[in-house]
Design a protein around this motif. Structure first.
Motif, short mmCIF file in Angstrom:
data_model
loop_
_atom_site.label_atom_id
_atom_site.label_comp_id
_atom_site.label_asym_id
_atom_site.label_seq_id
_atom_site.Cartn_x
_atom_site.Cartn_y
_atom_site.Cartn_z
N ASN A 135 0.84 -1.20 0.00
CA ASN A 135 0.00 0.00 0.00
C ASN A 135 0.88 1.25 0.00
N THR A 136 0.51 2.23 -0.83
CA THR A 136 1.28 3.46 -0.95
C THR A 136 0.57 4.60 -0.23
N TYR A 137 1.34 5.34 0.57
CA TYR A 137 0.79 6.45 1.34
C TYR A 137 1.57 7.73 1.00
N THR A 138 0.85 8.79 0.68
CA THR A 138 1.47 10.06 0.32
C THR A 138 1.87 10.84 1.56
N LEU A 139 3.04 11.45 1.52
CA LEU A 139 3.52 12.24 2.65
C LEU A 139 2.97 13.66 2.57
N PRO A 140 2.87 14.34 3.70
CA PRO A 140 2.35 15.71 3.70
C PRO A 140 3.30 16.66 2.97
N LYS A 141 2.78 17.80 2.52
CA LYS A 141 3.60 18.82 1.85
C LYS A 141 3.65 20.06 2.72
N PRO A 142 4.82 20.69 2.78
CA PRO A 142 6.10 20.23 2.27
C PRO A 142 6.69 19.11 3.12
N PHE A 143 7.65 18.37 2.56
CA PHE A 143 8.32 17.30 3.29
C PHE A 143 9.82 17.46 3.10
N VAL A 144 10.54 17.60 4.21
CA VAL A 144 11.99 17.80 4.17
C VAL A 144 12.65 16.90 5.20
N VAL A 145 13.69 16.18 4.78
CA VAL A 145 14.51 15.40 5.70
C VAL A 145 15.77 16.21 6.01
N ILE A 146 16.01 16.45 7.29
CA ILE A 146 17.26 17.06 7.74
C ILE A 146 18.00 15.99 8.53
N ALA A 147 19.07 15.47 7.94
CA ALA A 147 19.84 14.40 8.57
C ALA A 147 21.14 14.96 9.14
N THR A 148 21.59 14.38 10.25
CA THR A 148 22.86 14.80 10.83
C THR A 148 23.77 13.59 10.96
N GLU A 206 1.07 26.23 4.16
CA GLU A 206 0.54 26.62 2.86
C GLU A 206 1.41 27.70 2.22
N GLU A 207 1.88 28.65 3.03
CA GLU A 207 2.73 29.72 2.50
C GLU A 207 4.09 29.18 2.08
N VAL A 208 4.62 28.21 2.82
CA VAL A 208 5.89 27.59 2.41
C VAL A 208 5.73 26.93 1.05
N THR A 209 4.62 26.23 0.84
CA THR A 209 4.36 25.59 -0.46
C THR A 209 4.24 26.64 -1.56
N GLU A 210 3.61 27.78 -1.27
CA GLU A 210 3.50 28.86 -2.25
C GLU A 210 4.89 29.43 -2.57
N MET A 211 5.73 29.56 -1.56
CA MET A 211 7.10 30.06 -1.79
C MET A 211 7.88 29.09 -2.66
N GLN A 212 7.69 27.79 -2.43
CA GLN A 212 8.35 26.79 -3.26
C GLN A 212 7.90 26.90 -4.72
#
Length: 317
Positions: A135-148, A206-212
């Motif tokens: 089963n495929t599940y869509t992730l929310p927008k925006p989606f960002v991975v910050i790895a350290t 929503e504004e972040v998505t608009e900026m993107q």
């Protein structure tokens, strides 16, 4: 959203994050550019340099949901993605979503988990979705991975494979603060009388998505496109220092980041200086040094800086 508005919002975001992070303006601007370019960030530096604080501060200022996963050797893919659980009332399996279903996911010390767990993030980072039991599940927008990850403590770690490194739009180094910056950190701690720094939301998801979306309207001229391609090809032709240069994904990374960087600076067009500003963090981790240089002081970043010095910069009017 107009580019002027993106610039205005970006200034407010960076100012708000600056409450928690003293100095490091270039690092913060690059991290914001990566988020606006819809990319992922790998922060590689020593412990105690505010890597986690940066991620949390940006999530708060951007009004985004934030989750943190501490990567350990016993971490399983299902601990990140989620798992199906049998519901005895409905007599059906229900999918319980894991921490990956968020806006900003902090993958802390990502190289401490084995490759199977690291690879669980690949589909999420590239396709913005996860597949569990067919089963495929869509992730929310925006989606960002910050790895350290910690570059000096290698015992008990699993180096990220090149395929996964390539999924990160940038690799950032934070570095130590200057003497005055470190003194300012202490001053601020005394003044607020507590550990936590209060970061207020400046924009919404929503504004972040608009900026993107607005980044897609930033103009890139033909000479700048040639400059981007020339830089990437130069990494492939450097046979003295490199075994492998950047792929076309590197060219796309330069394009996306330079457009975001231009918008943050209030321009609706890219200039060569934008490309130069993002080239080292965007391409260094995509380069593979020659084996004989592994144990020298030559780094991918230093090789990239020398390449930038050699590639002719187009005249821009």
């Amino acid at each position: 959203m107009r580019i002027e508005k993106v610039h205005e919002k970006s200034e407010l975001i960076l100012k708000e994050v600056g409450k928690a992070i003293v100095g490091k303006e270039n690092v913060l601007k690059m991290l914001l550019a990566t988020i606006l370019a819809d990319g992922h960030v790998l922060i590689e530096d020593l412990p105690g340099l505010a890597k986690t604080l940066m991620a949390k501060s940006f999530a708060s200022a951007l009004g985004l949901e934030f989750r943190r996963v501490q990567f350990t050797p016993d971490l399983l893919p299902s601990d990140i993605l989620g798992v199906s659980v049998f519901n005895q009332k409905t007599l059906e399996f229900e999918f319980r979503r894991g921490p990956v279903f968020t806006n900003i996911l902090l993958a802390d010390e990502i190289n401490r988990s084995p490759p199977k767990t690291q690879s669980a993030l690949l589909e999420a980072m590239q396709e913005r979705q996860v597949t569990v039991e067919g089963n495929t599940y869509t992730l929310p927008k925006p989606f960002v991975v910050i790895a350290t990850q910690n570059p000096i403590e290698q015992e008990g770690t699993y180096p990220l494979p090149e395929a996964q490194l390539d999924r990160f739009l940038v690799r950032l180094r934070v570095g130590y603060p200057t003497r005055e910056q470190e003194k300012e950190i202490l001053r601020r701690r005394i003044e607020r009388k507590r550990e936590d720094v209060e970061i207020n939301p400046v924009v919404s998801a929503e504004e972040v998505t608009e900026m993107q979306r607005a980044i897609e309207d930033v103009y890139v001229s033909e000479p700048v496109l040639d400059y981007i391609v020339d830089i990437v090809i130069a990494t492939r032709n450097d046979r003295r220092s490199l075994d492998v240069g950047a792929s076309p994904r590197g060219s796309l990374a330069l394009l996306k980041l330079s457009r975001a960087y231009a918008a943050i600076n209030g321009r609706d067009y890219v200039i060569p200086d934008d490309v130069k500003a993002v080239a080292v963090p965007a391409l260094s981790h995509r380069l593979i040094l020659k084996r004989e240089l592994w144990y020298t002081r030559v780094s991918q970043e230093s090789v990239m800086e020398k390449i930038l010095e050699k590639v002719p910069v187009p005249k821009f009017e």
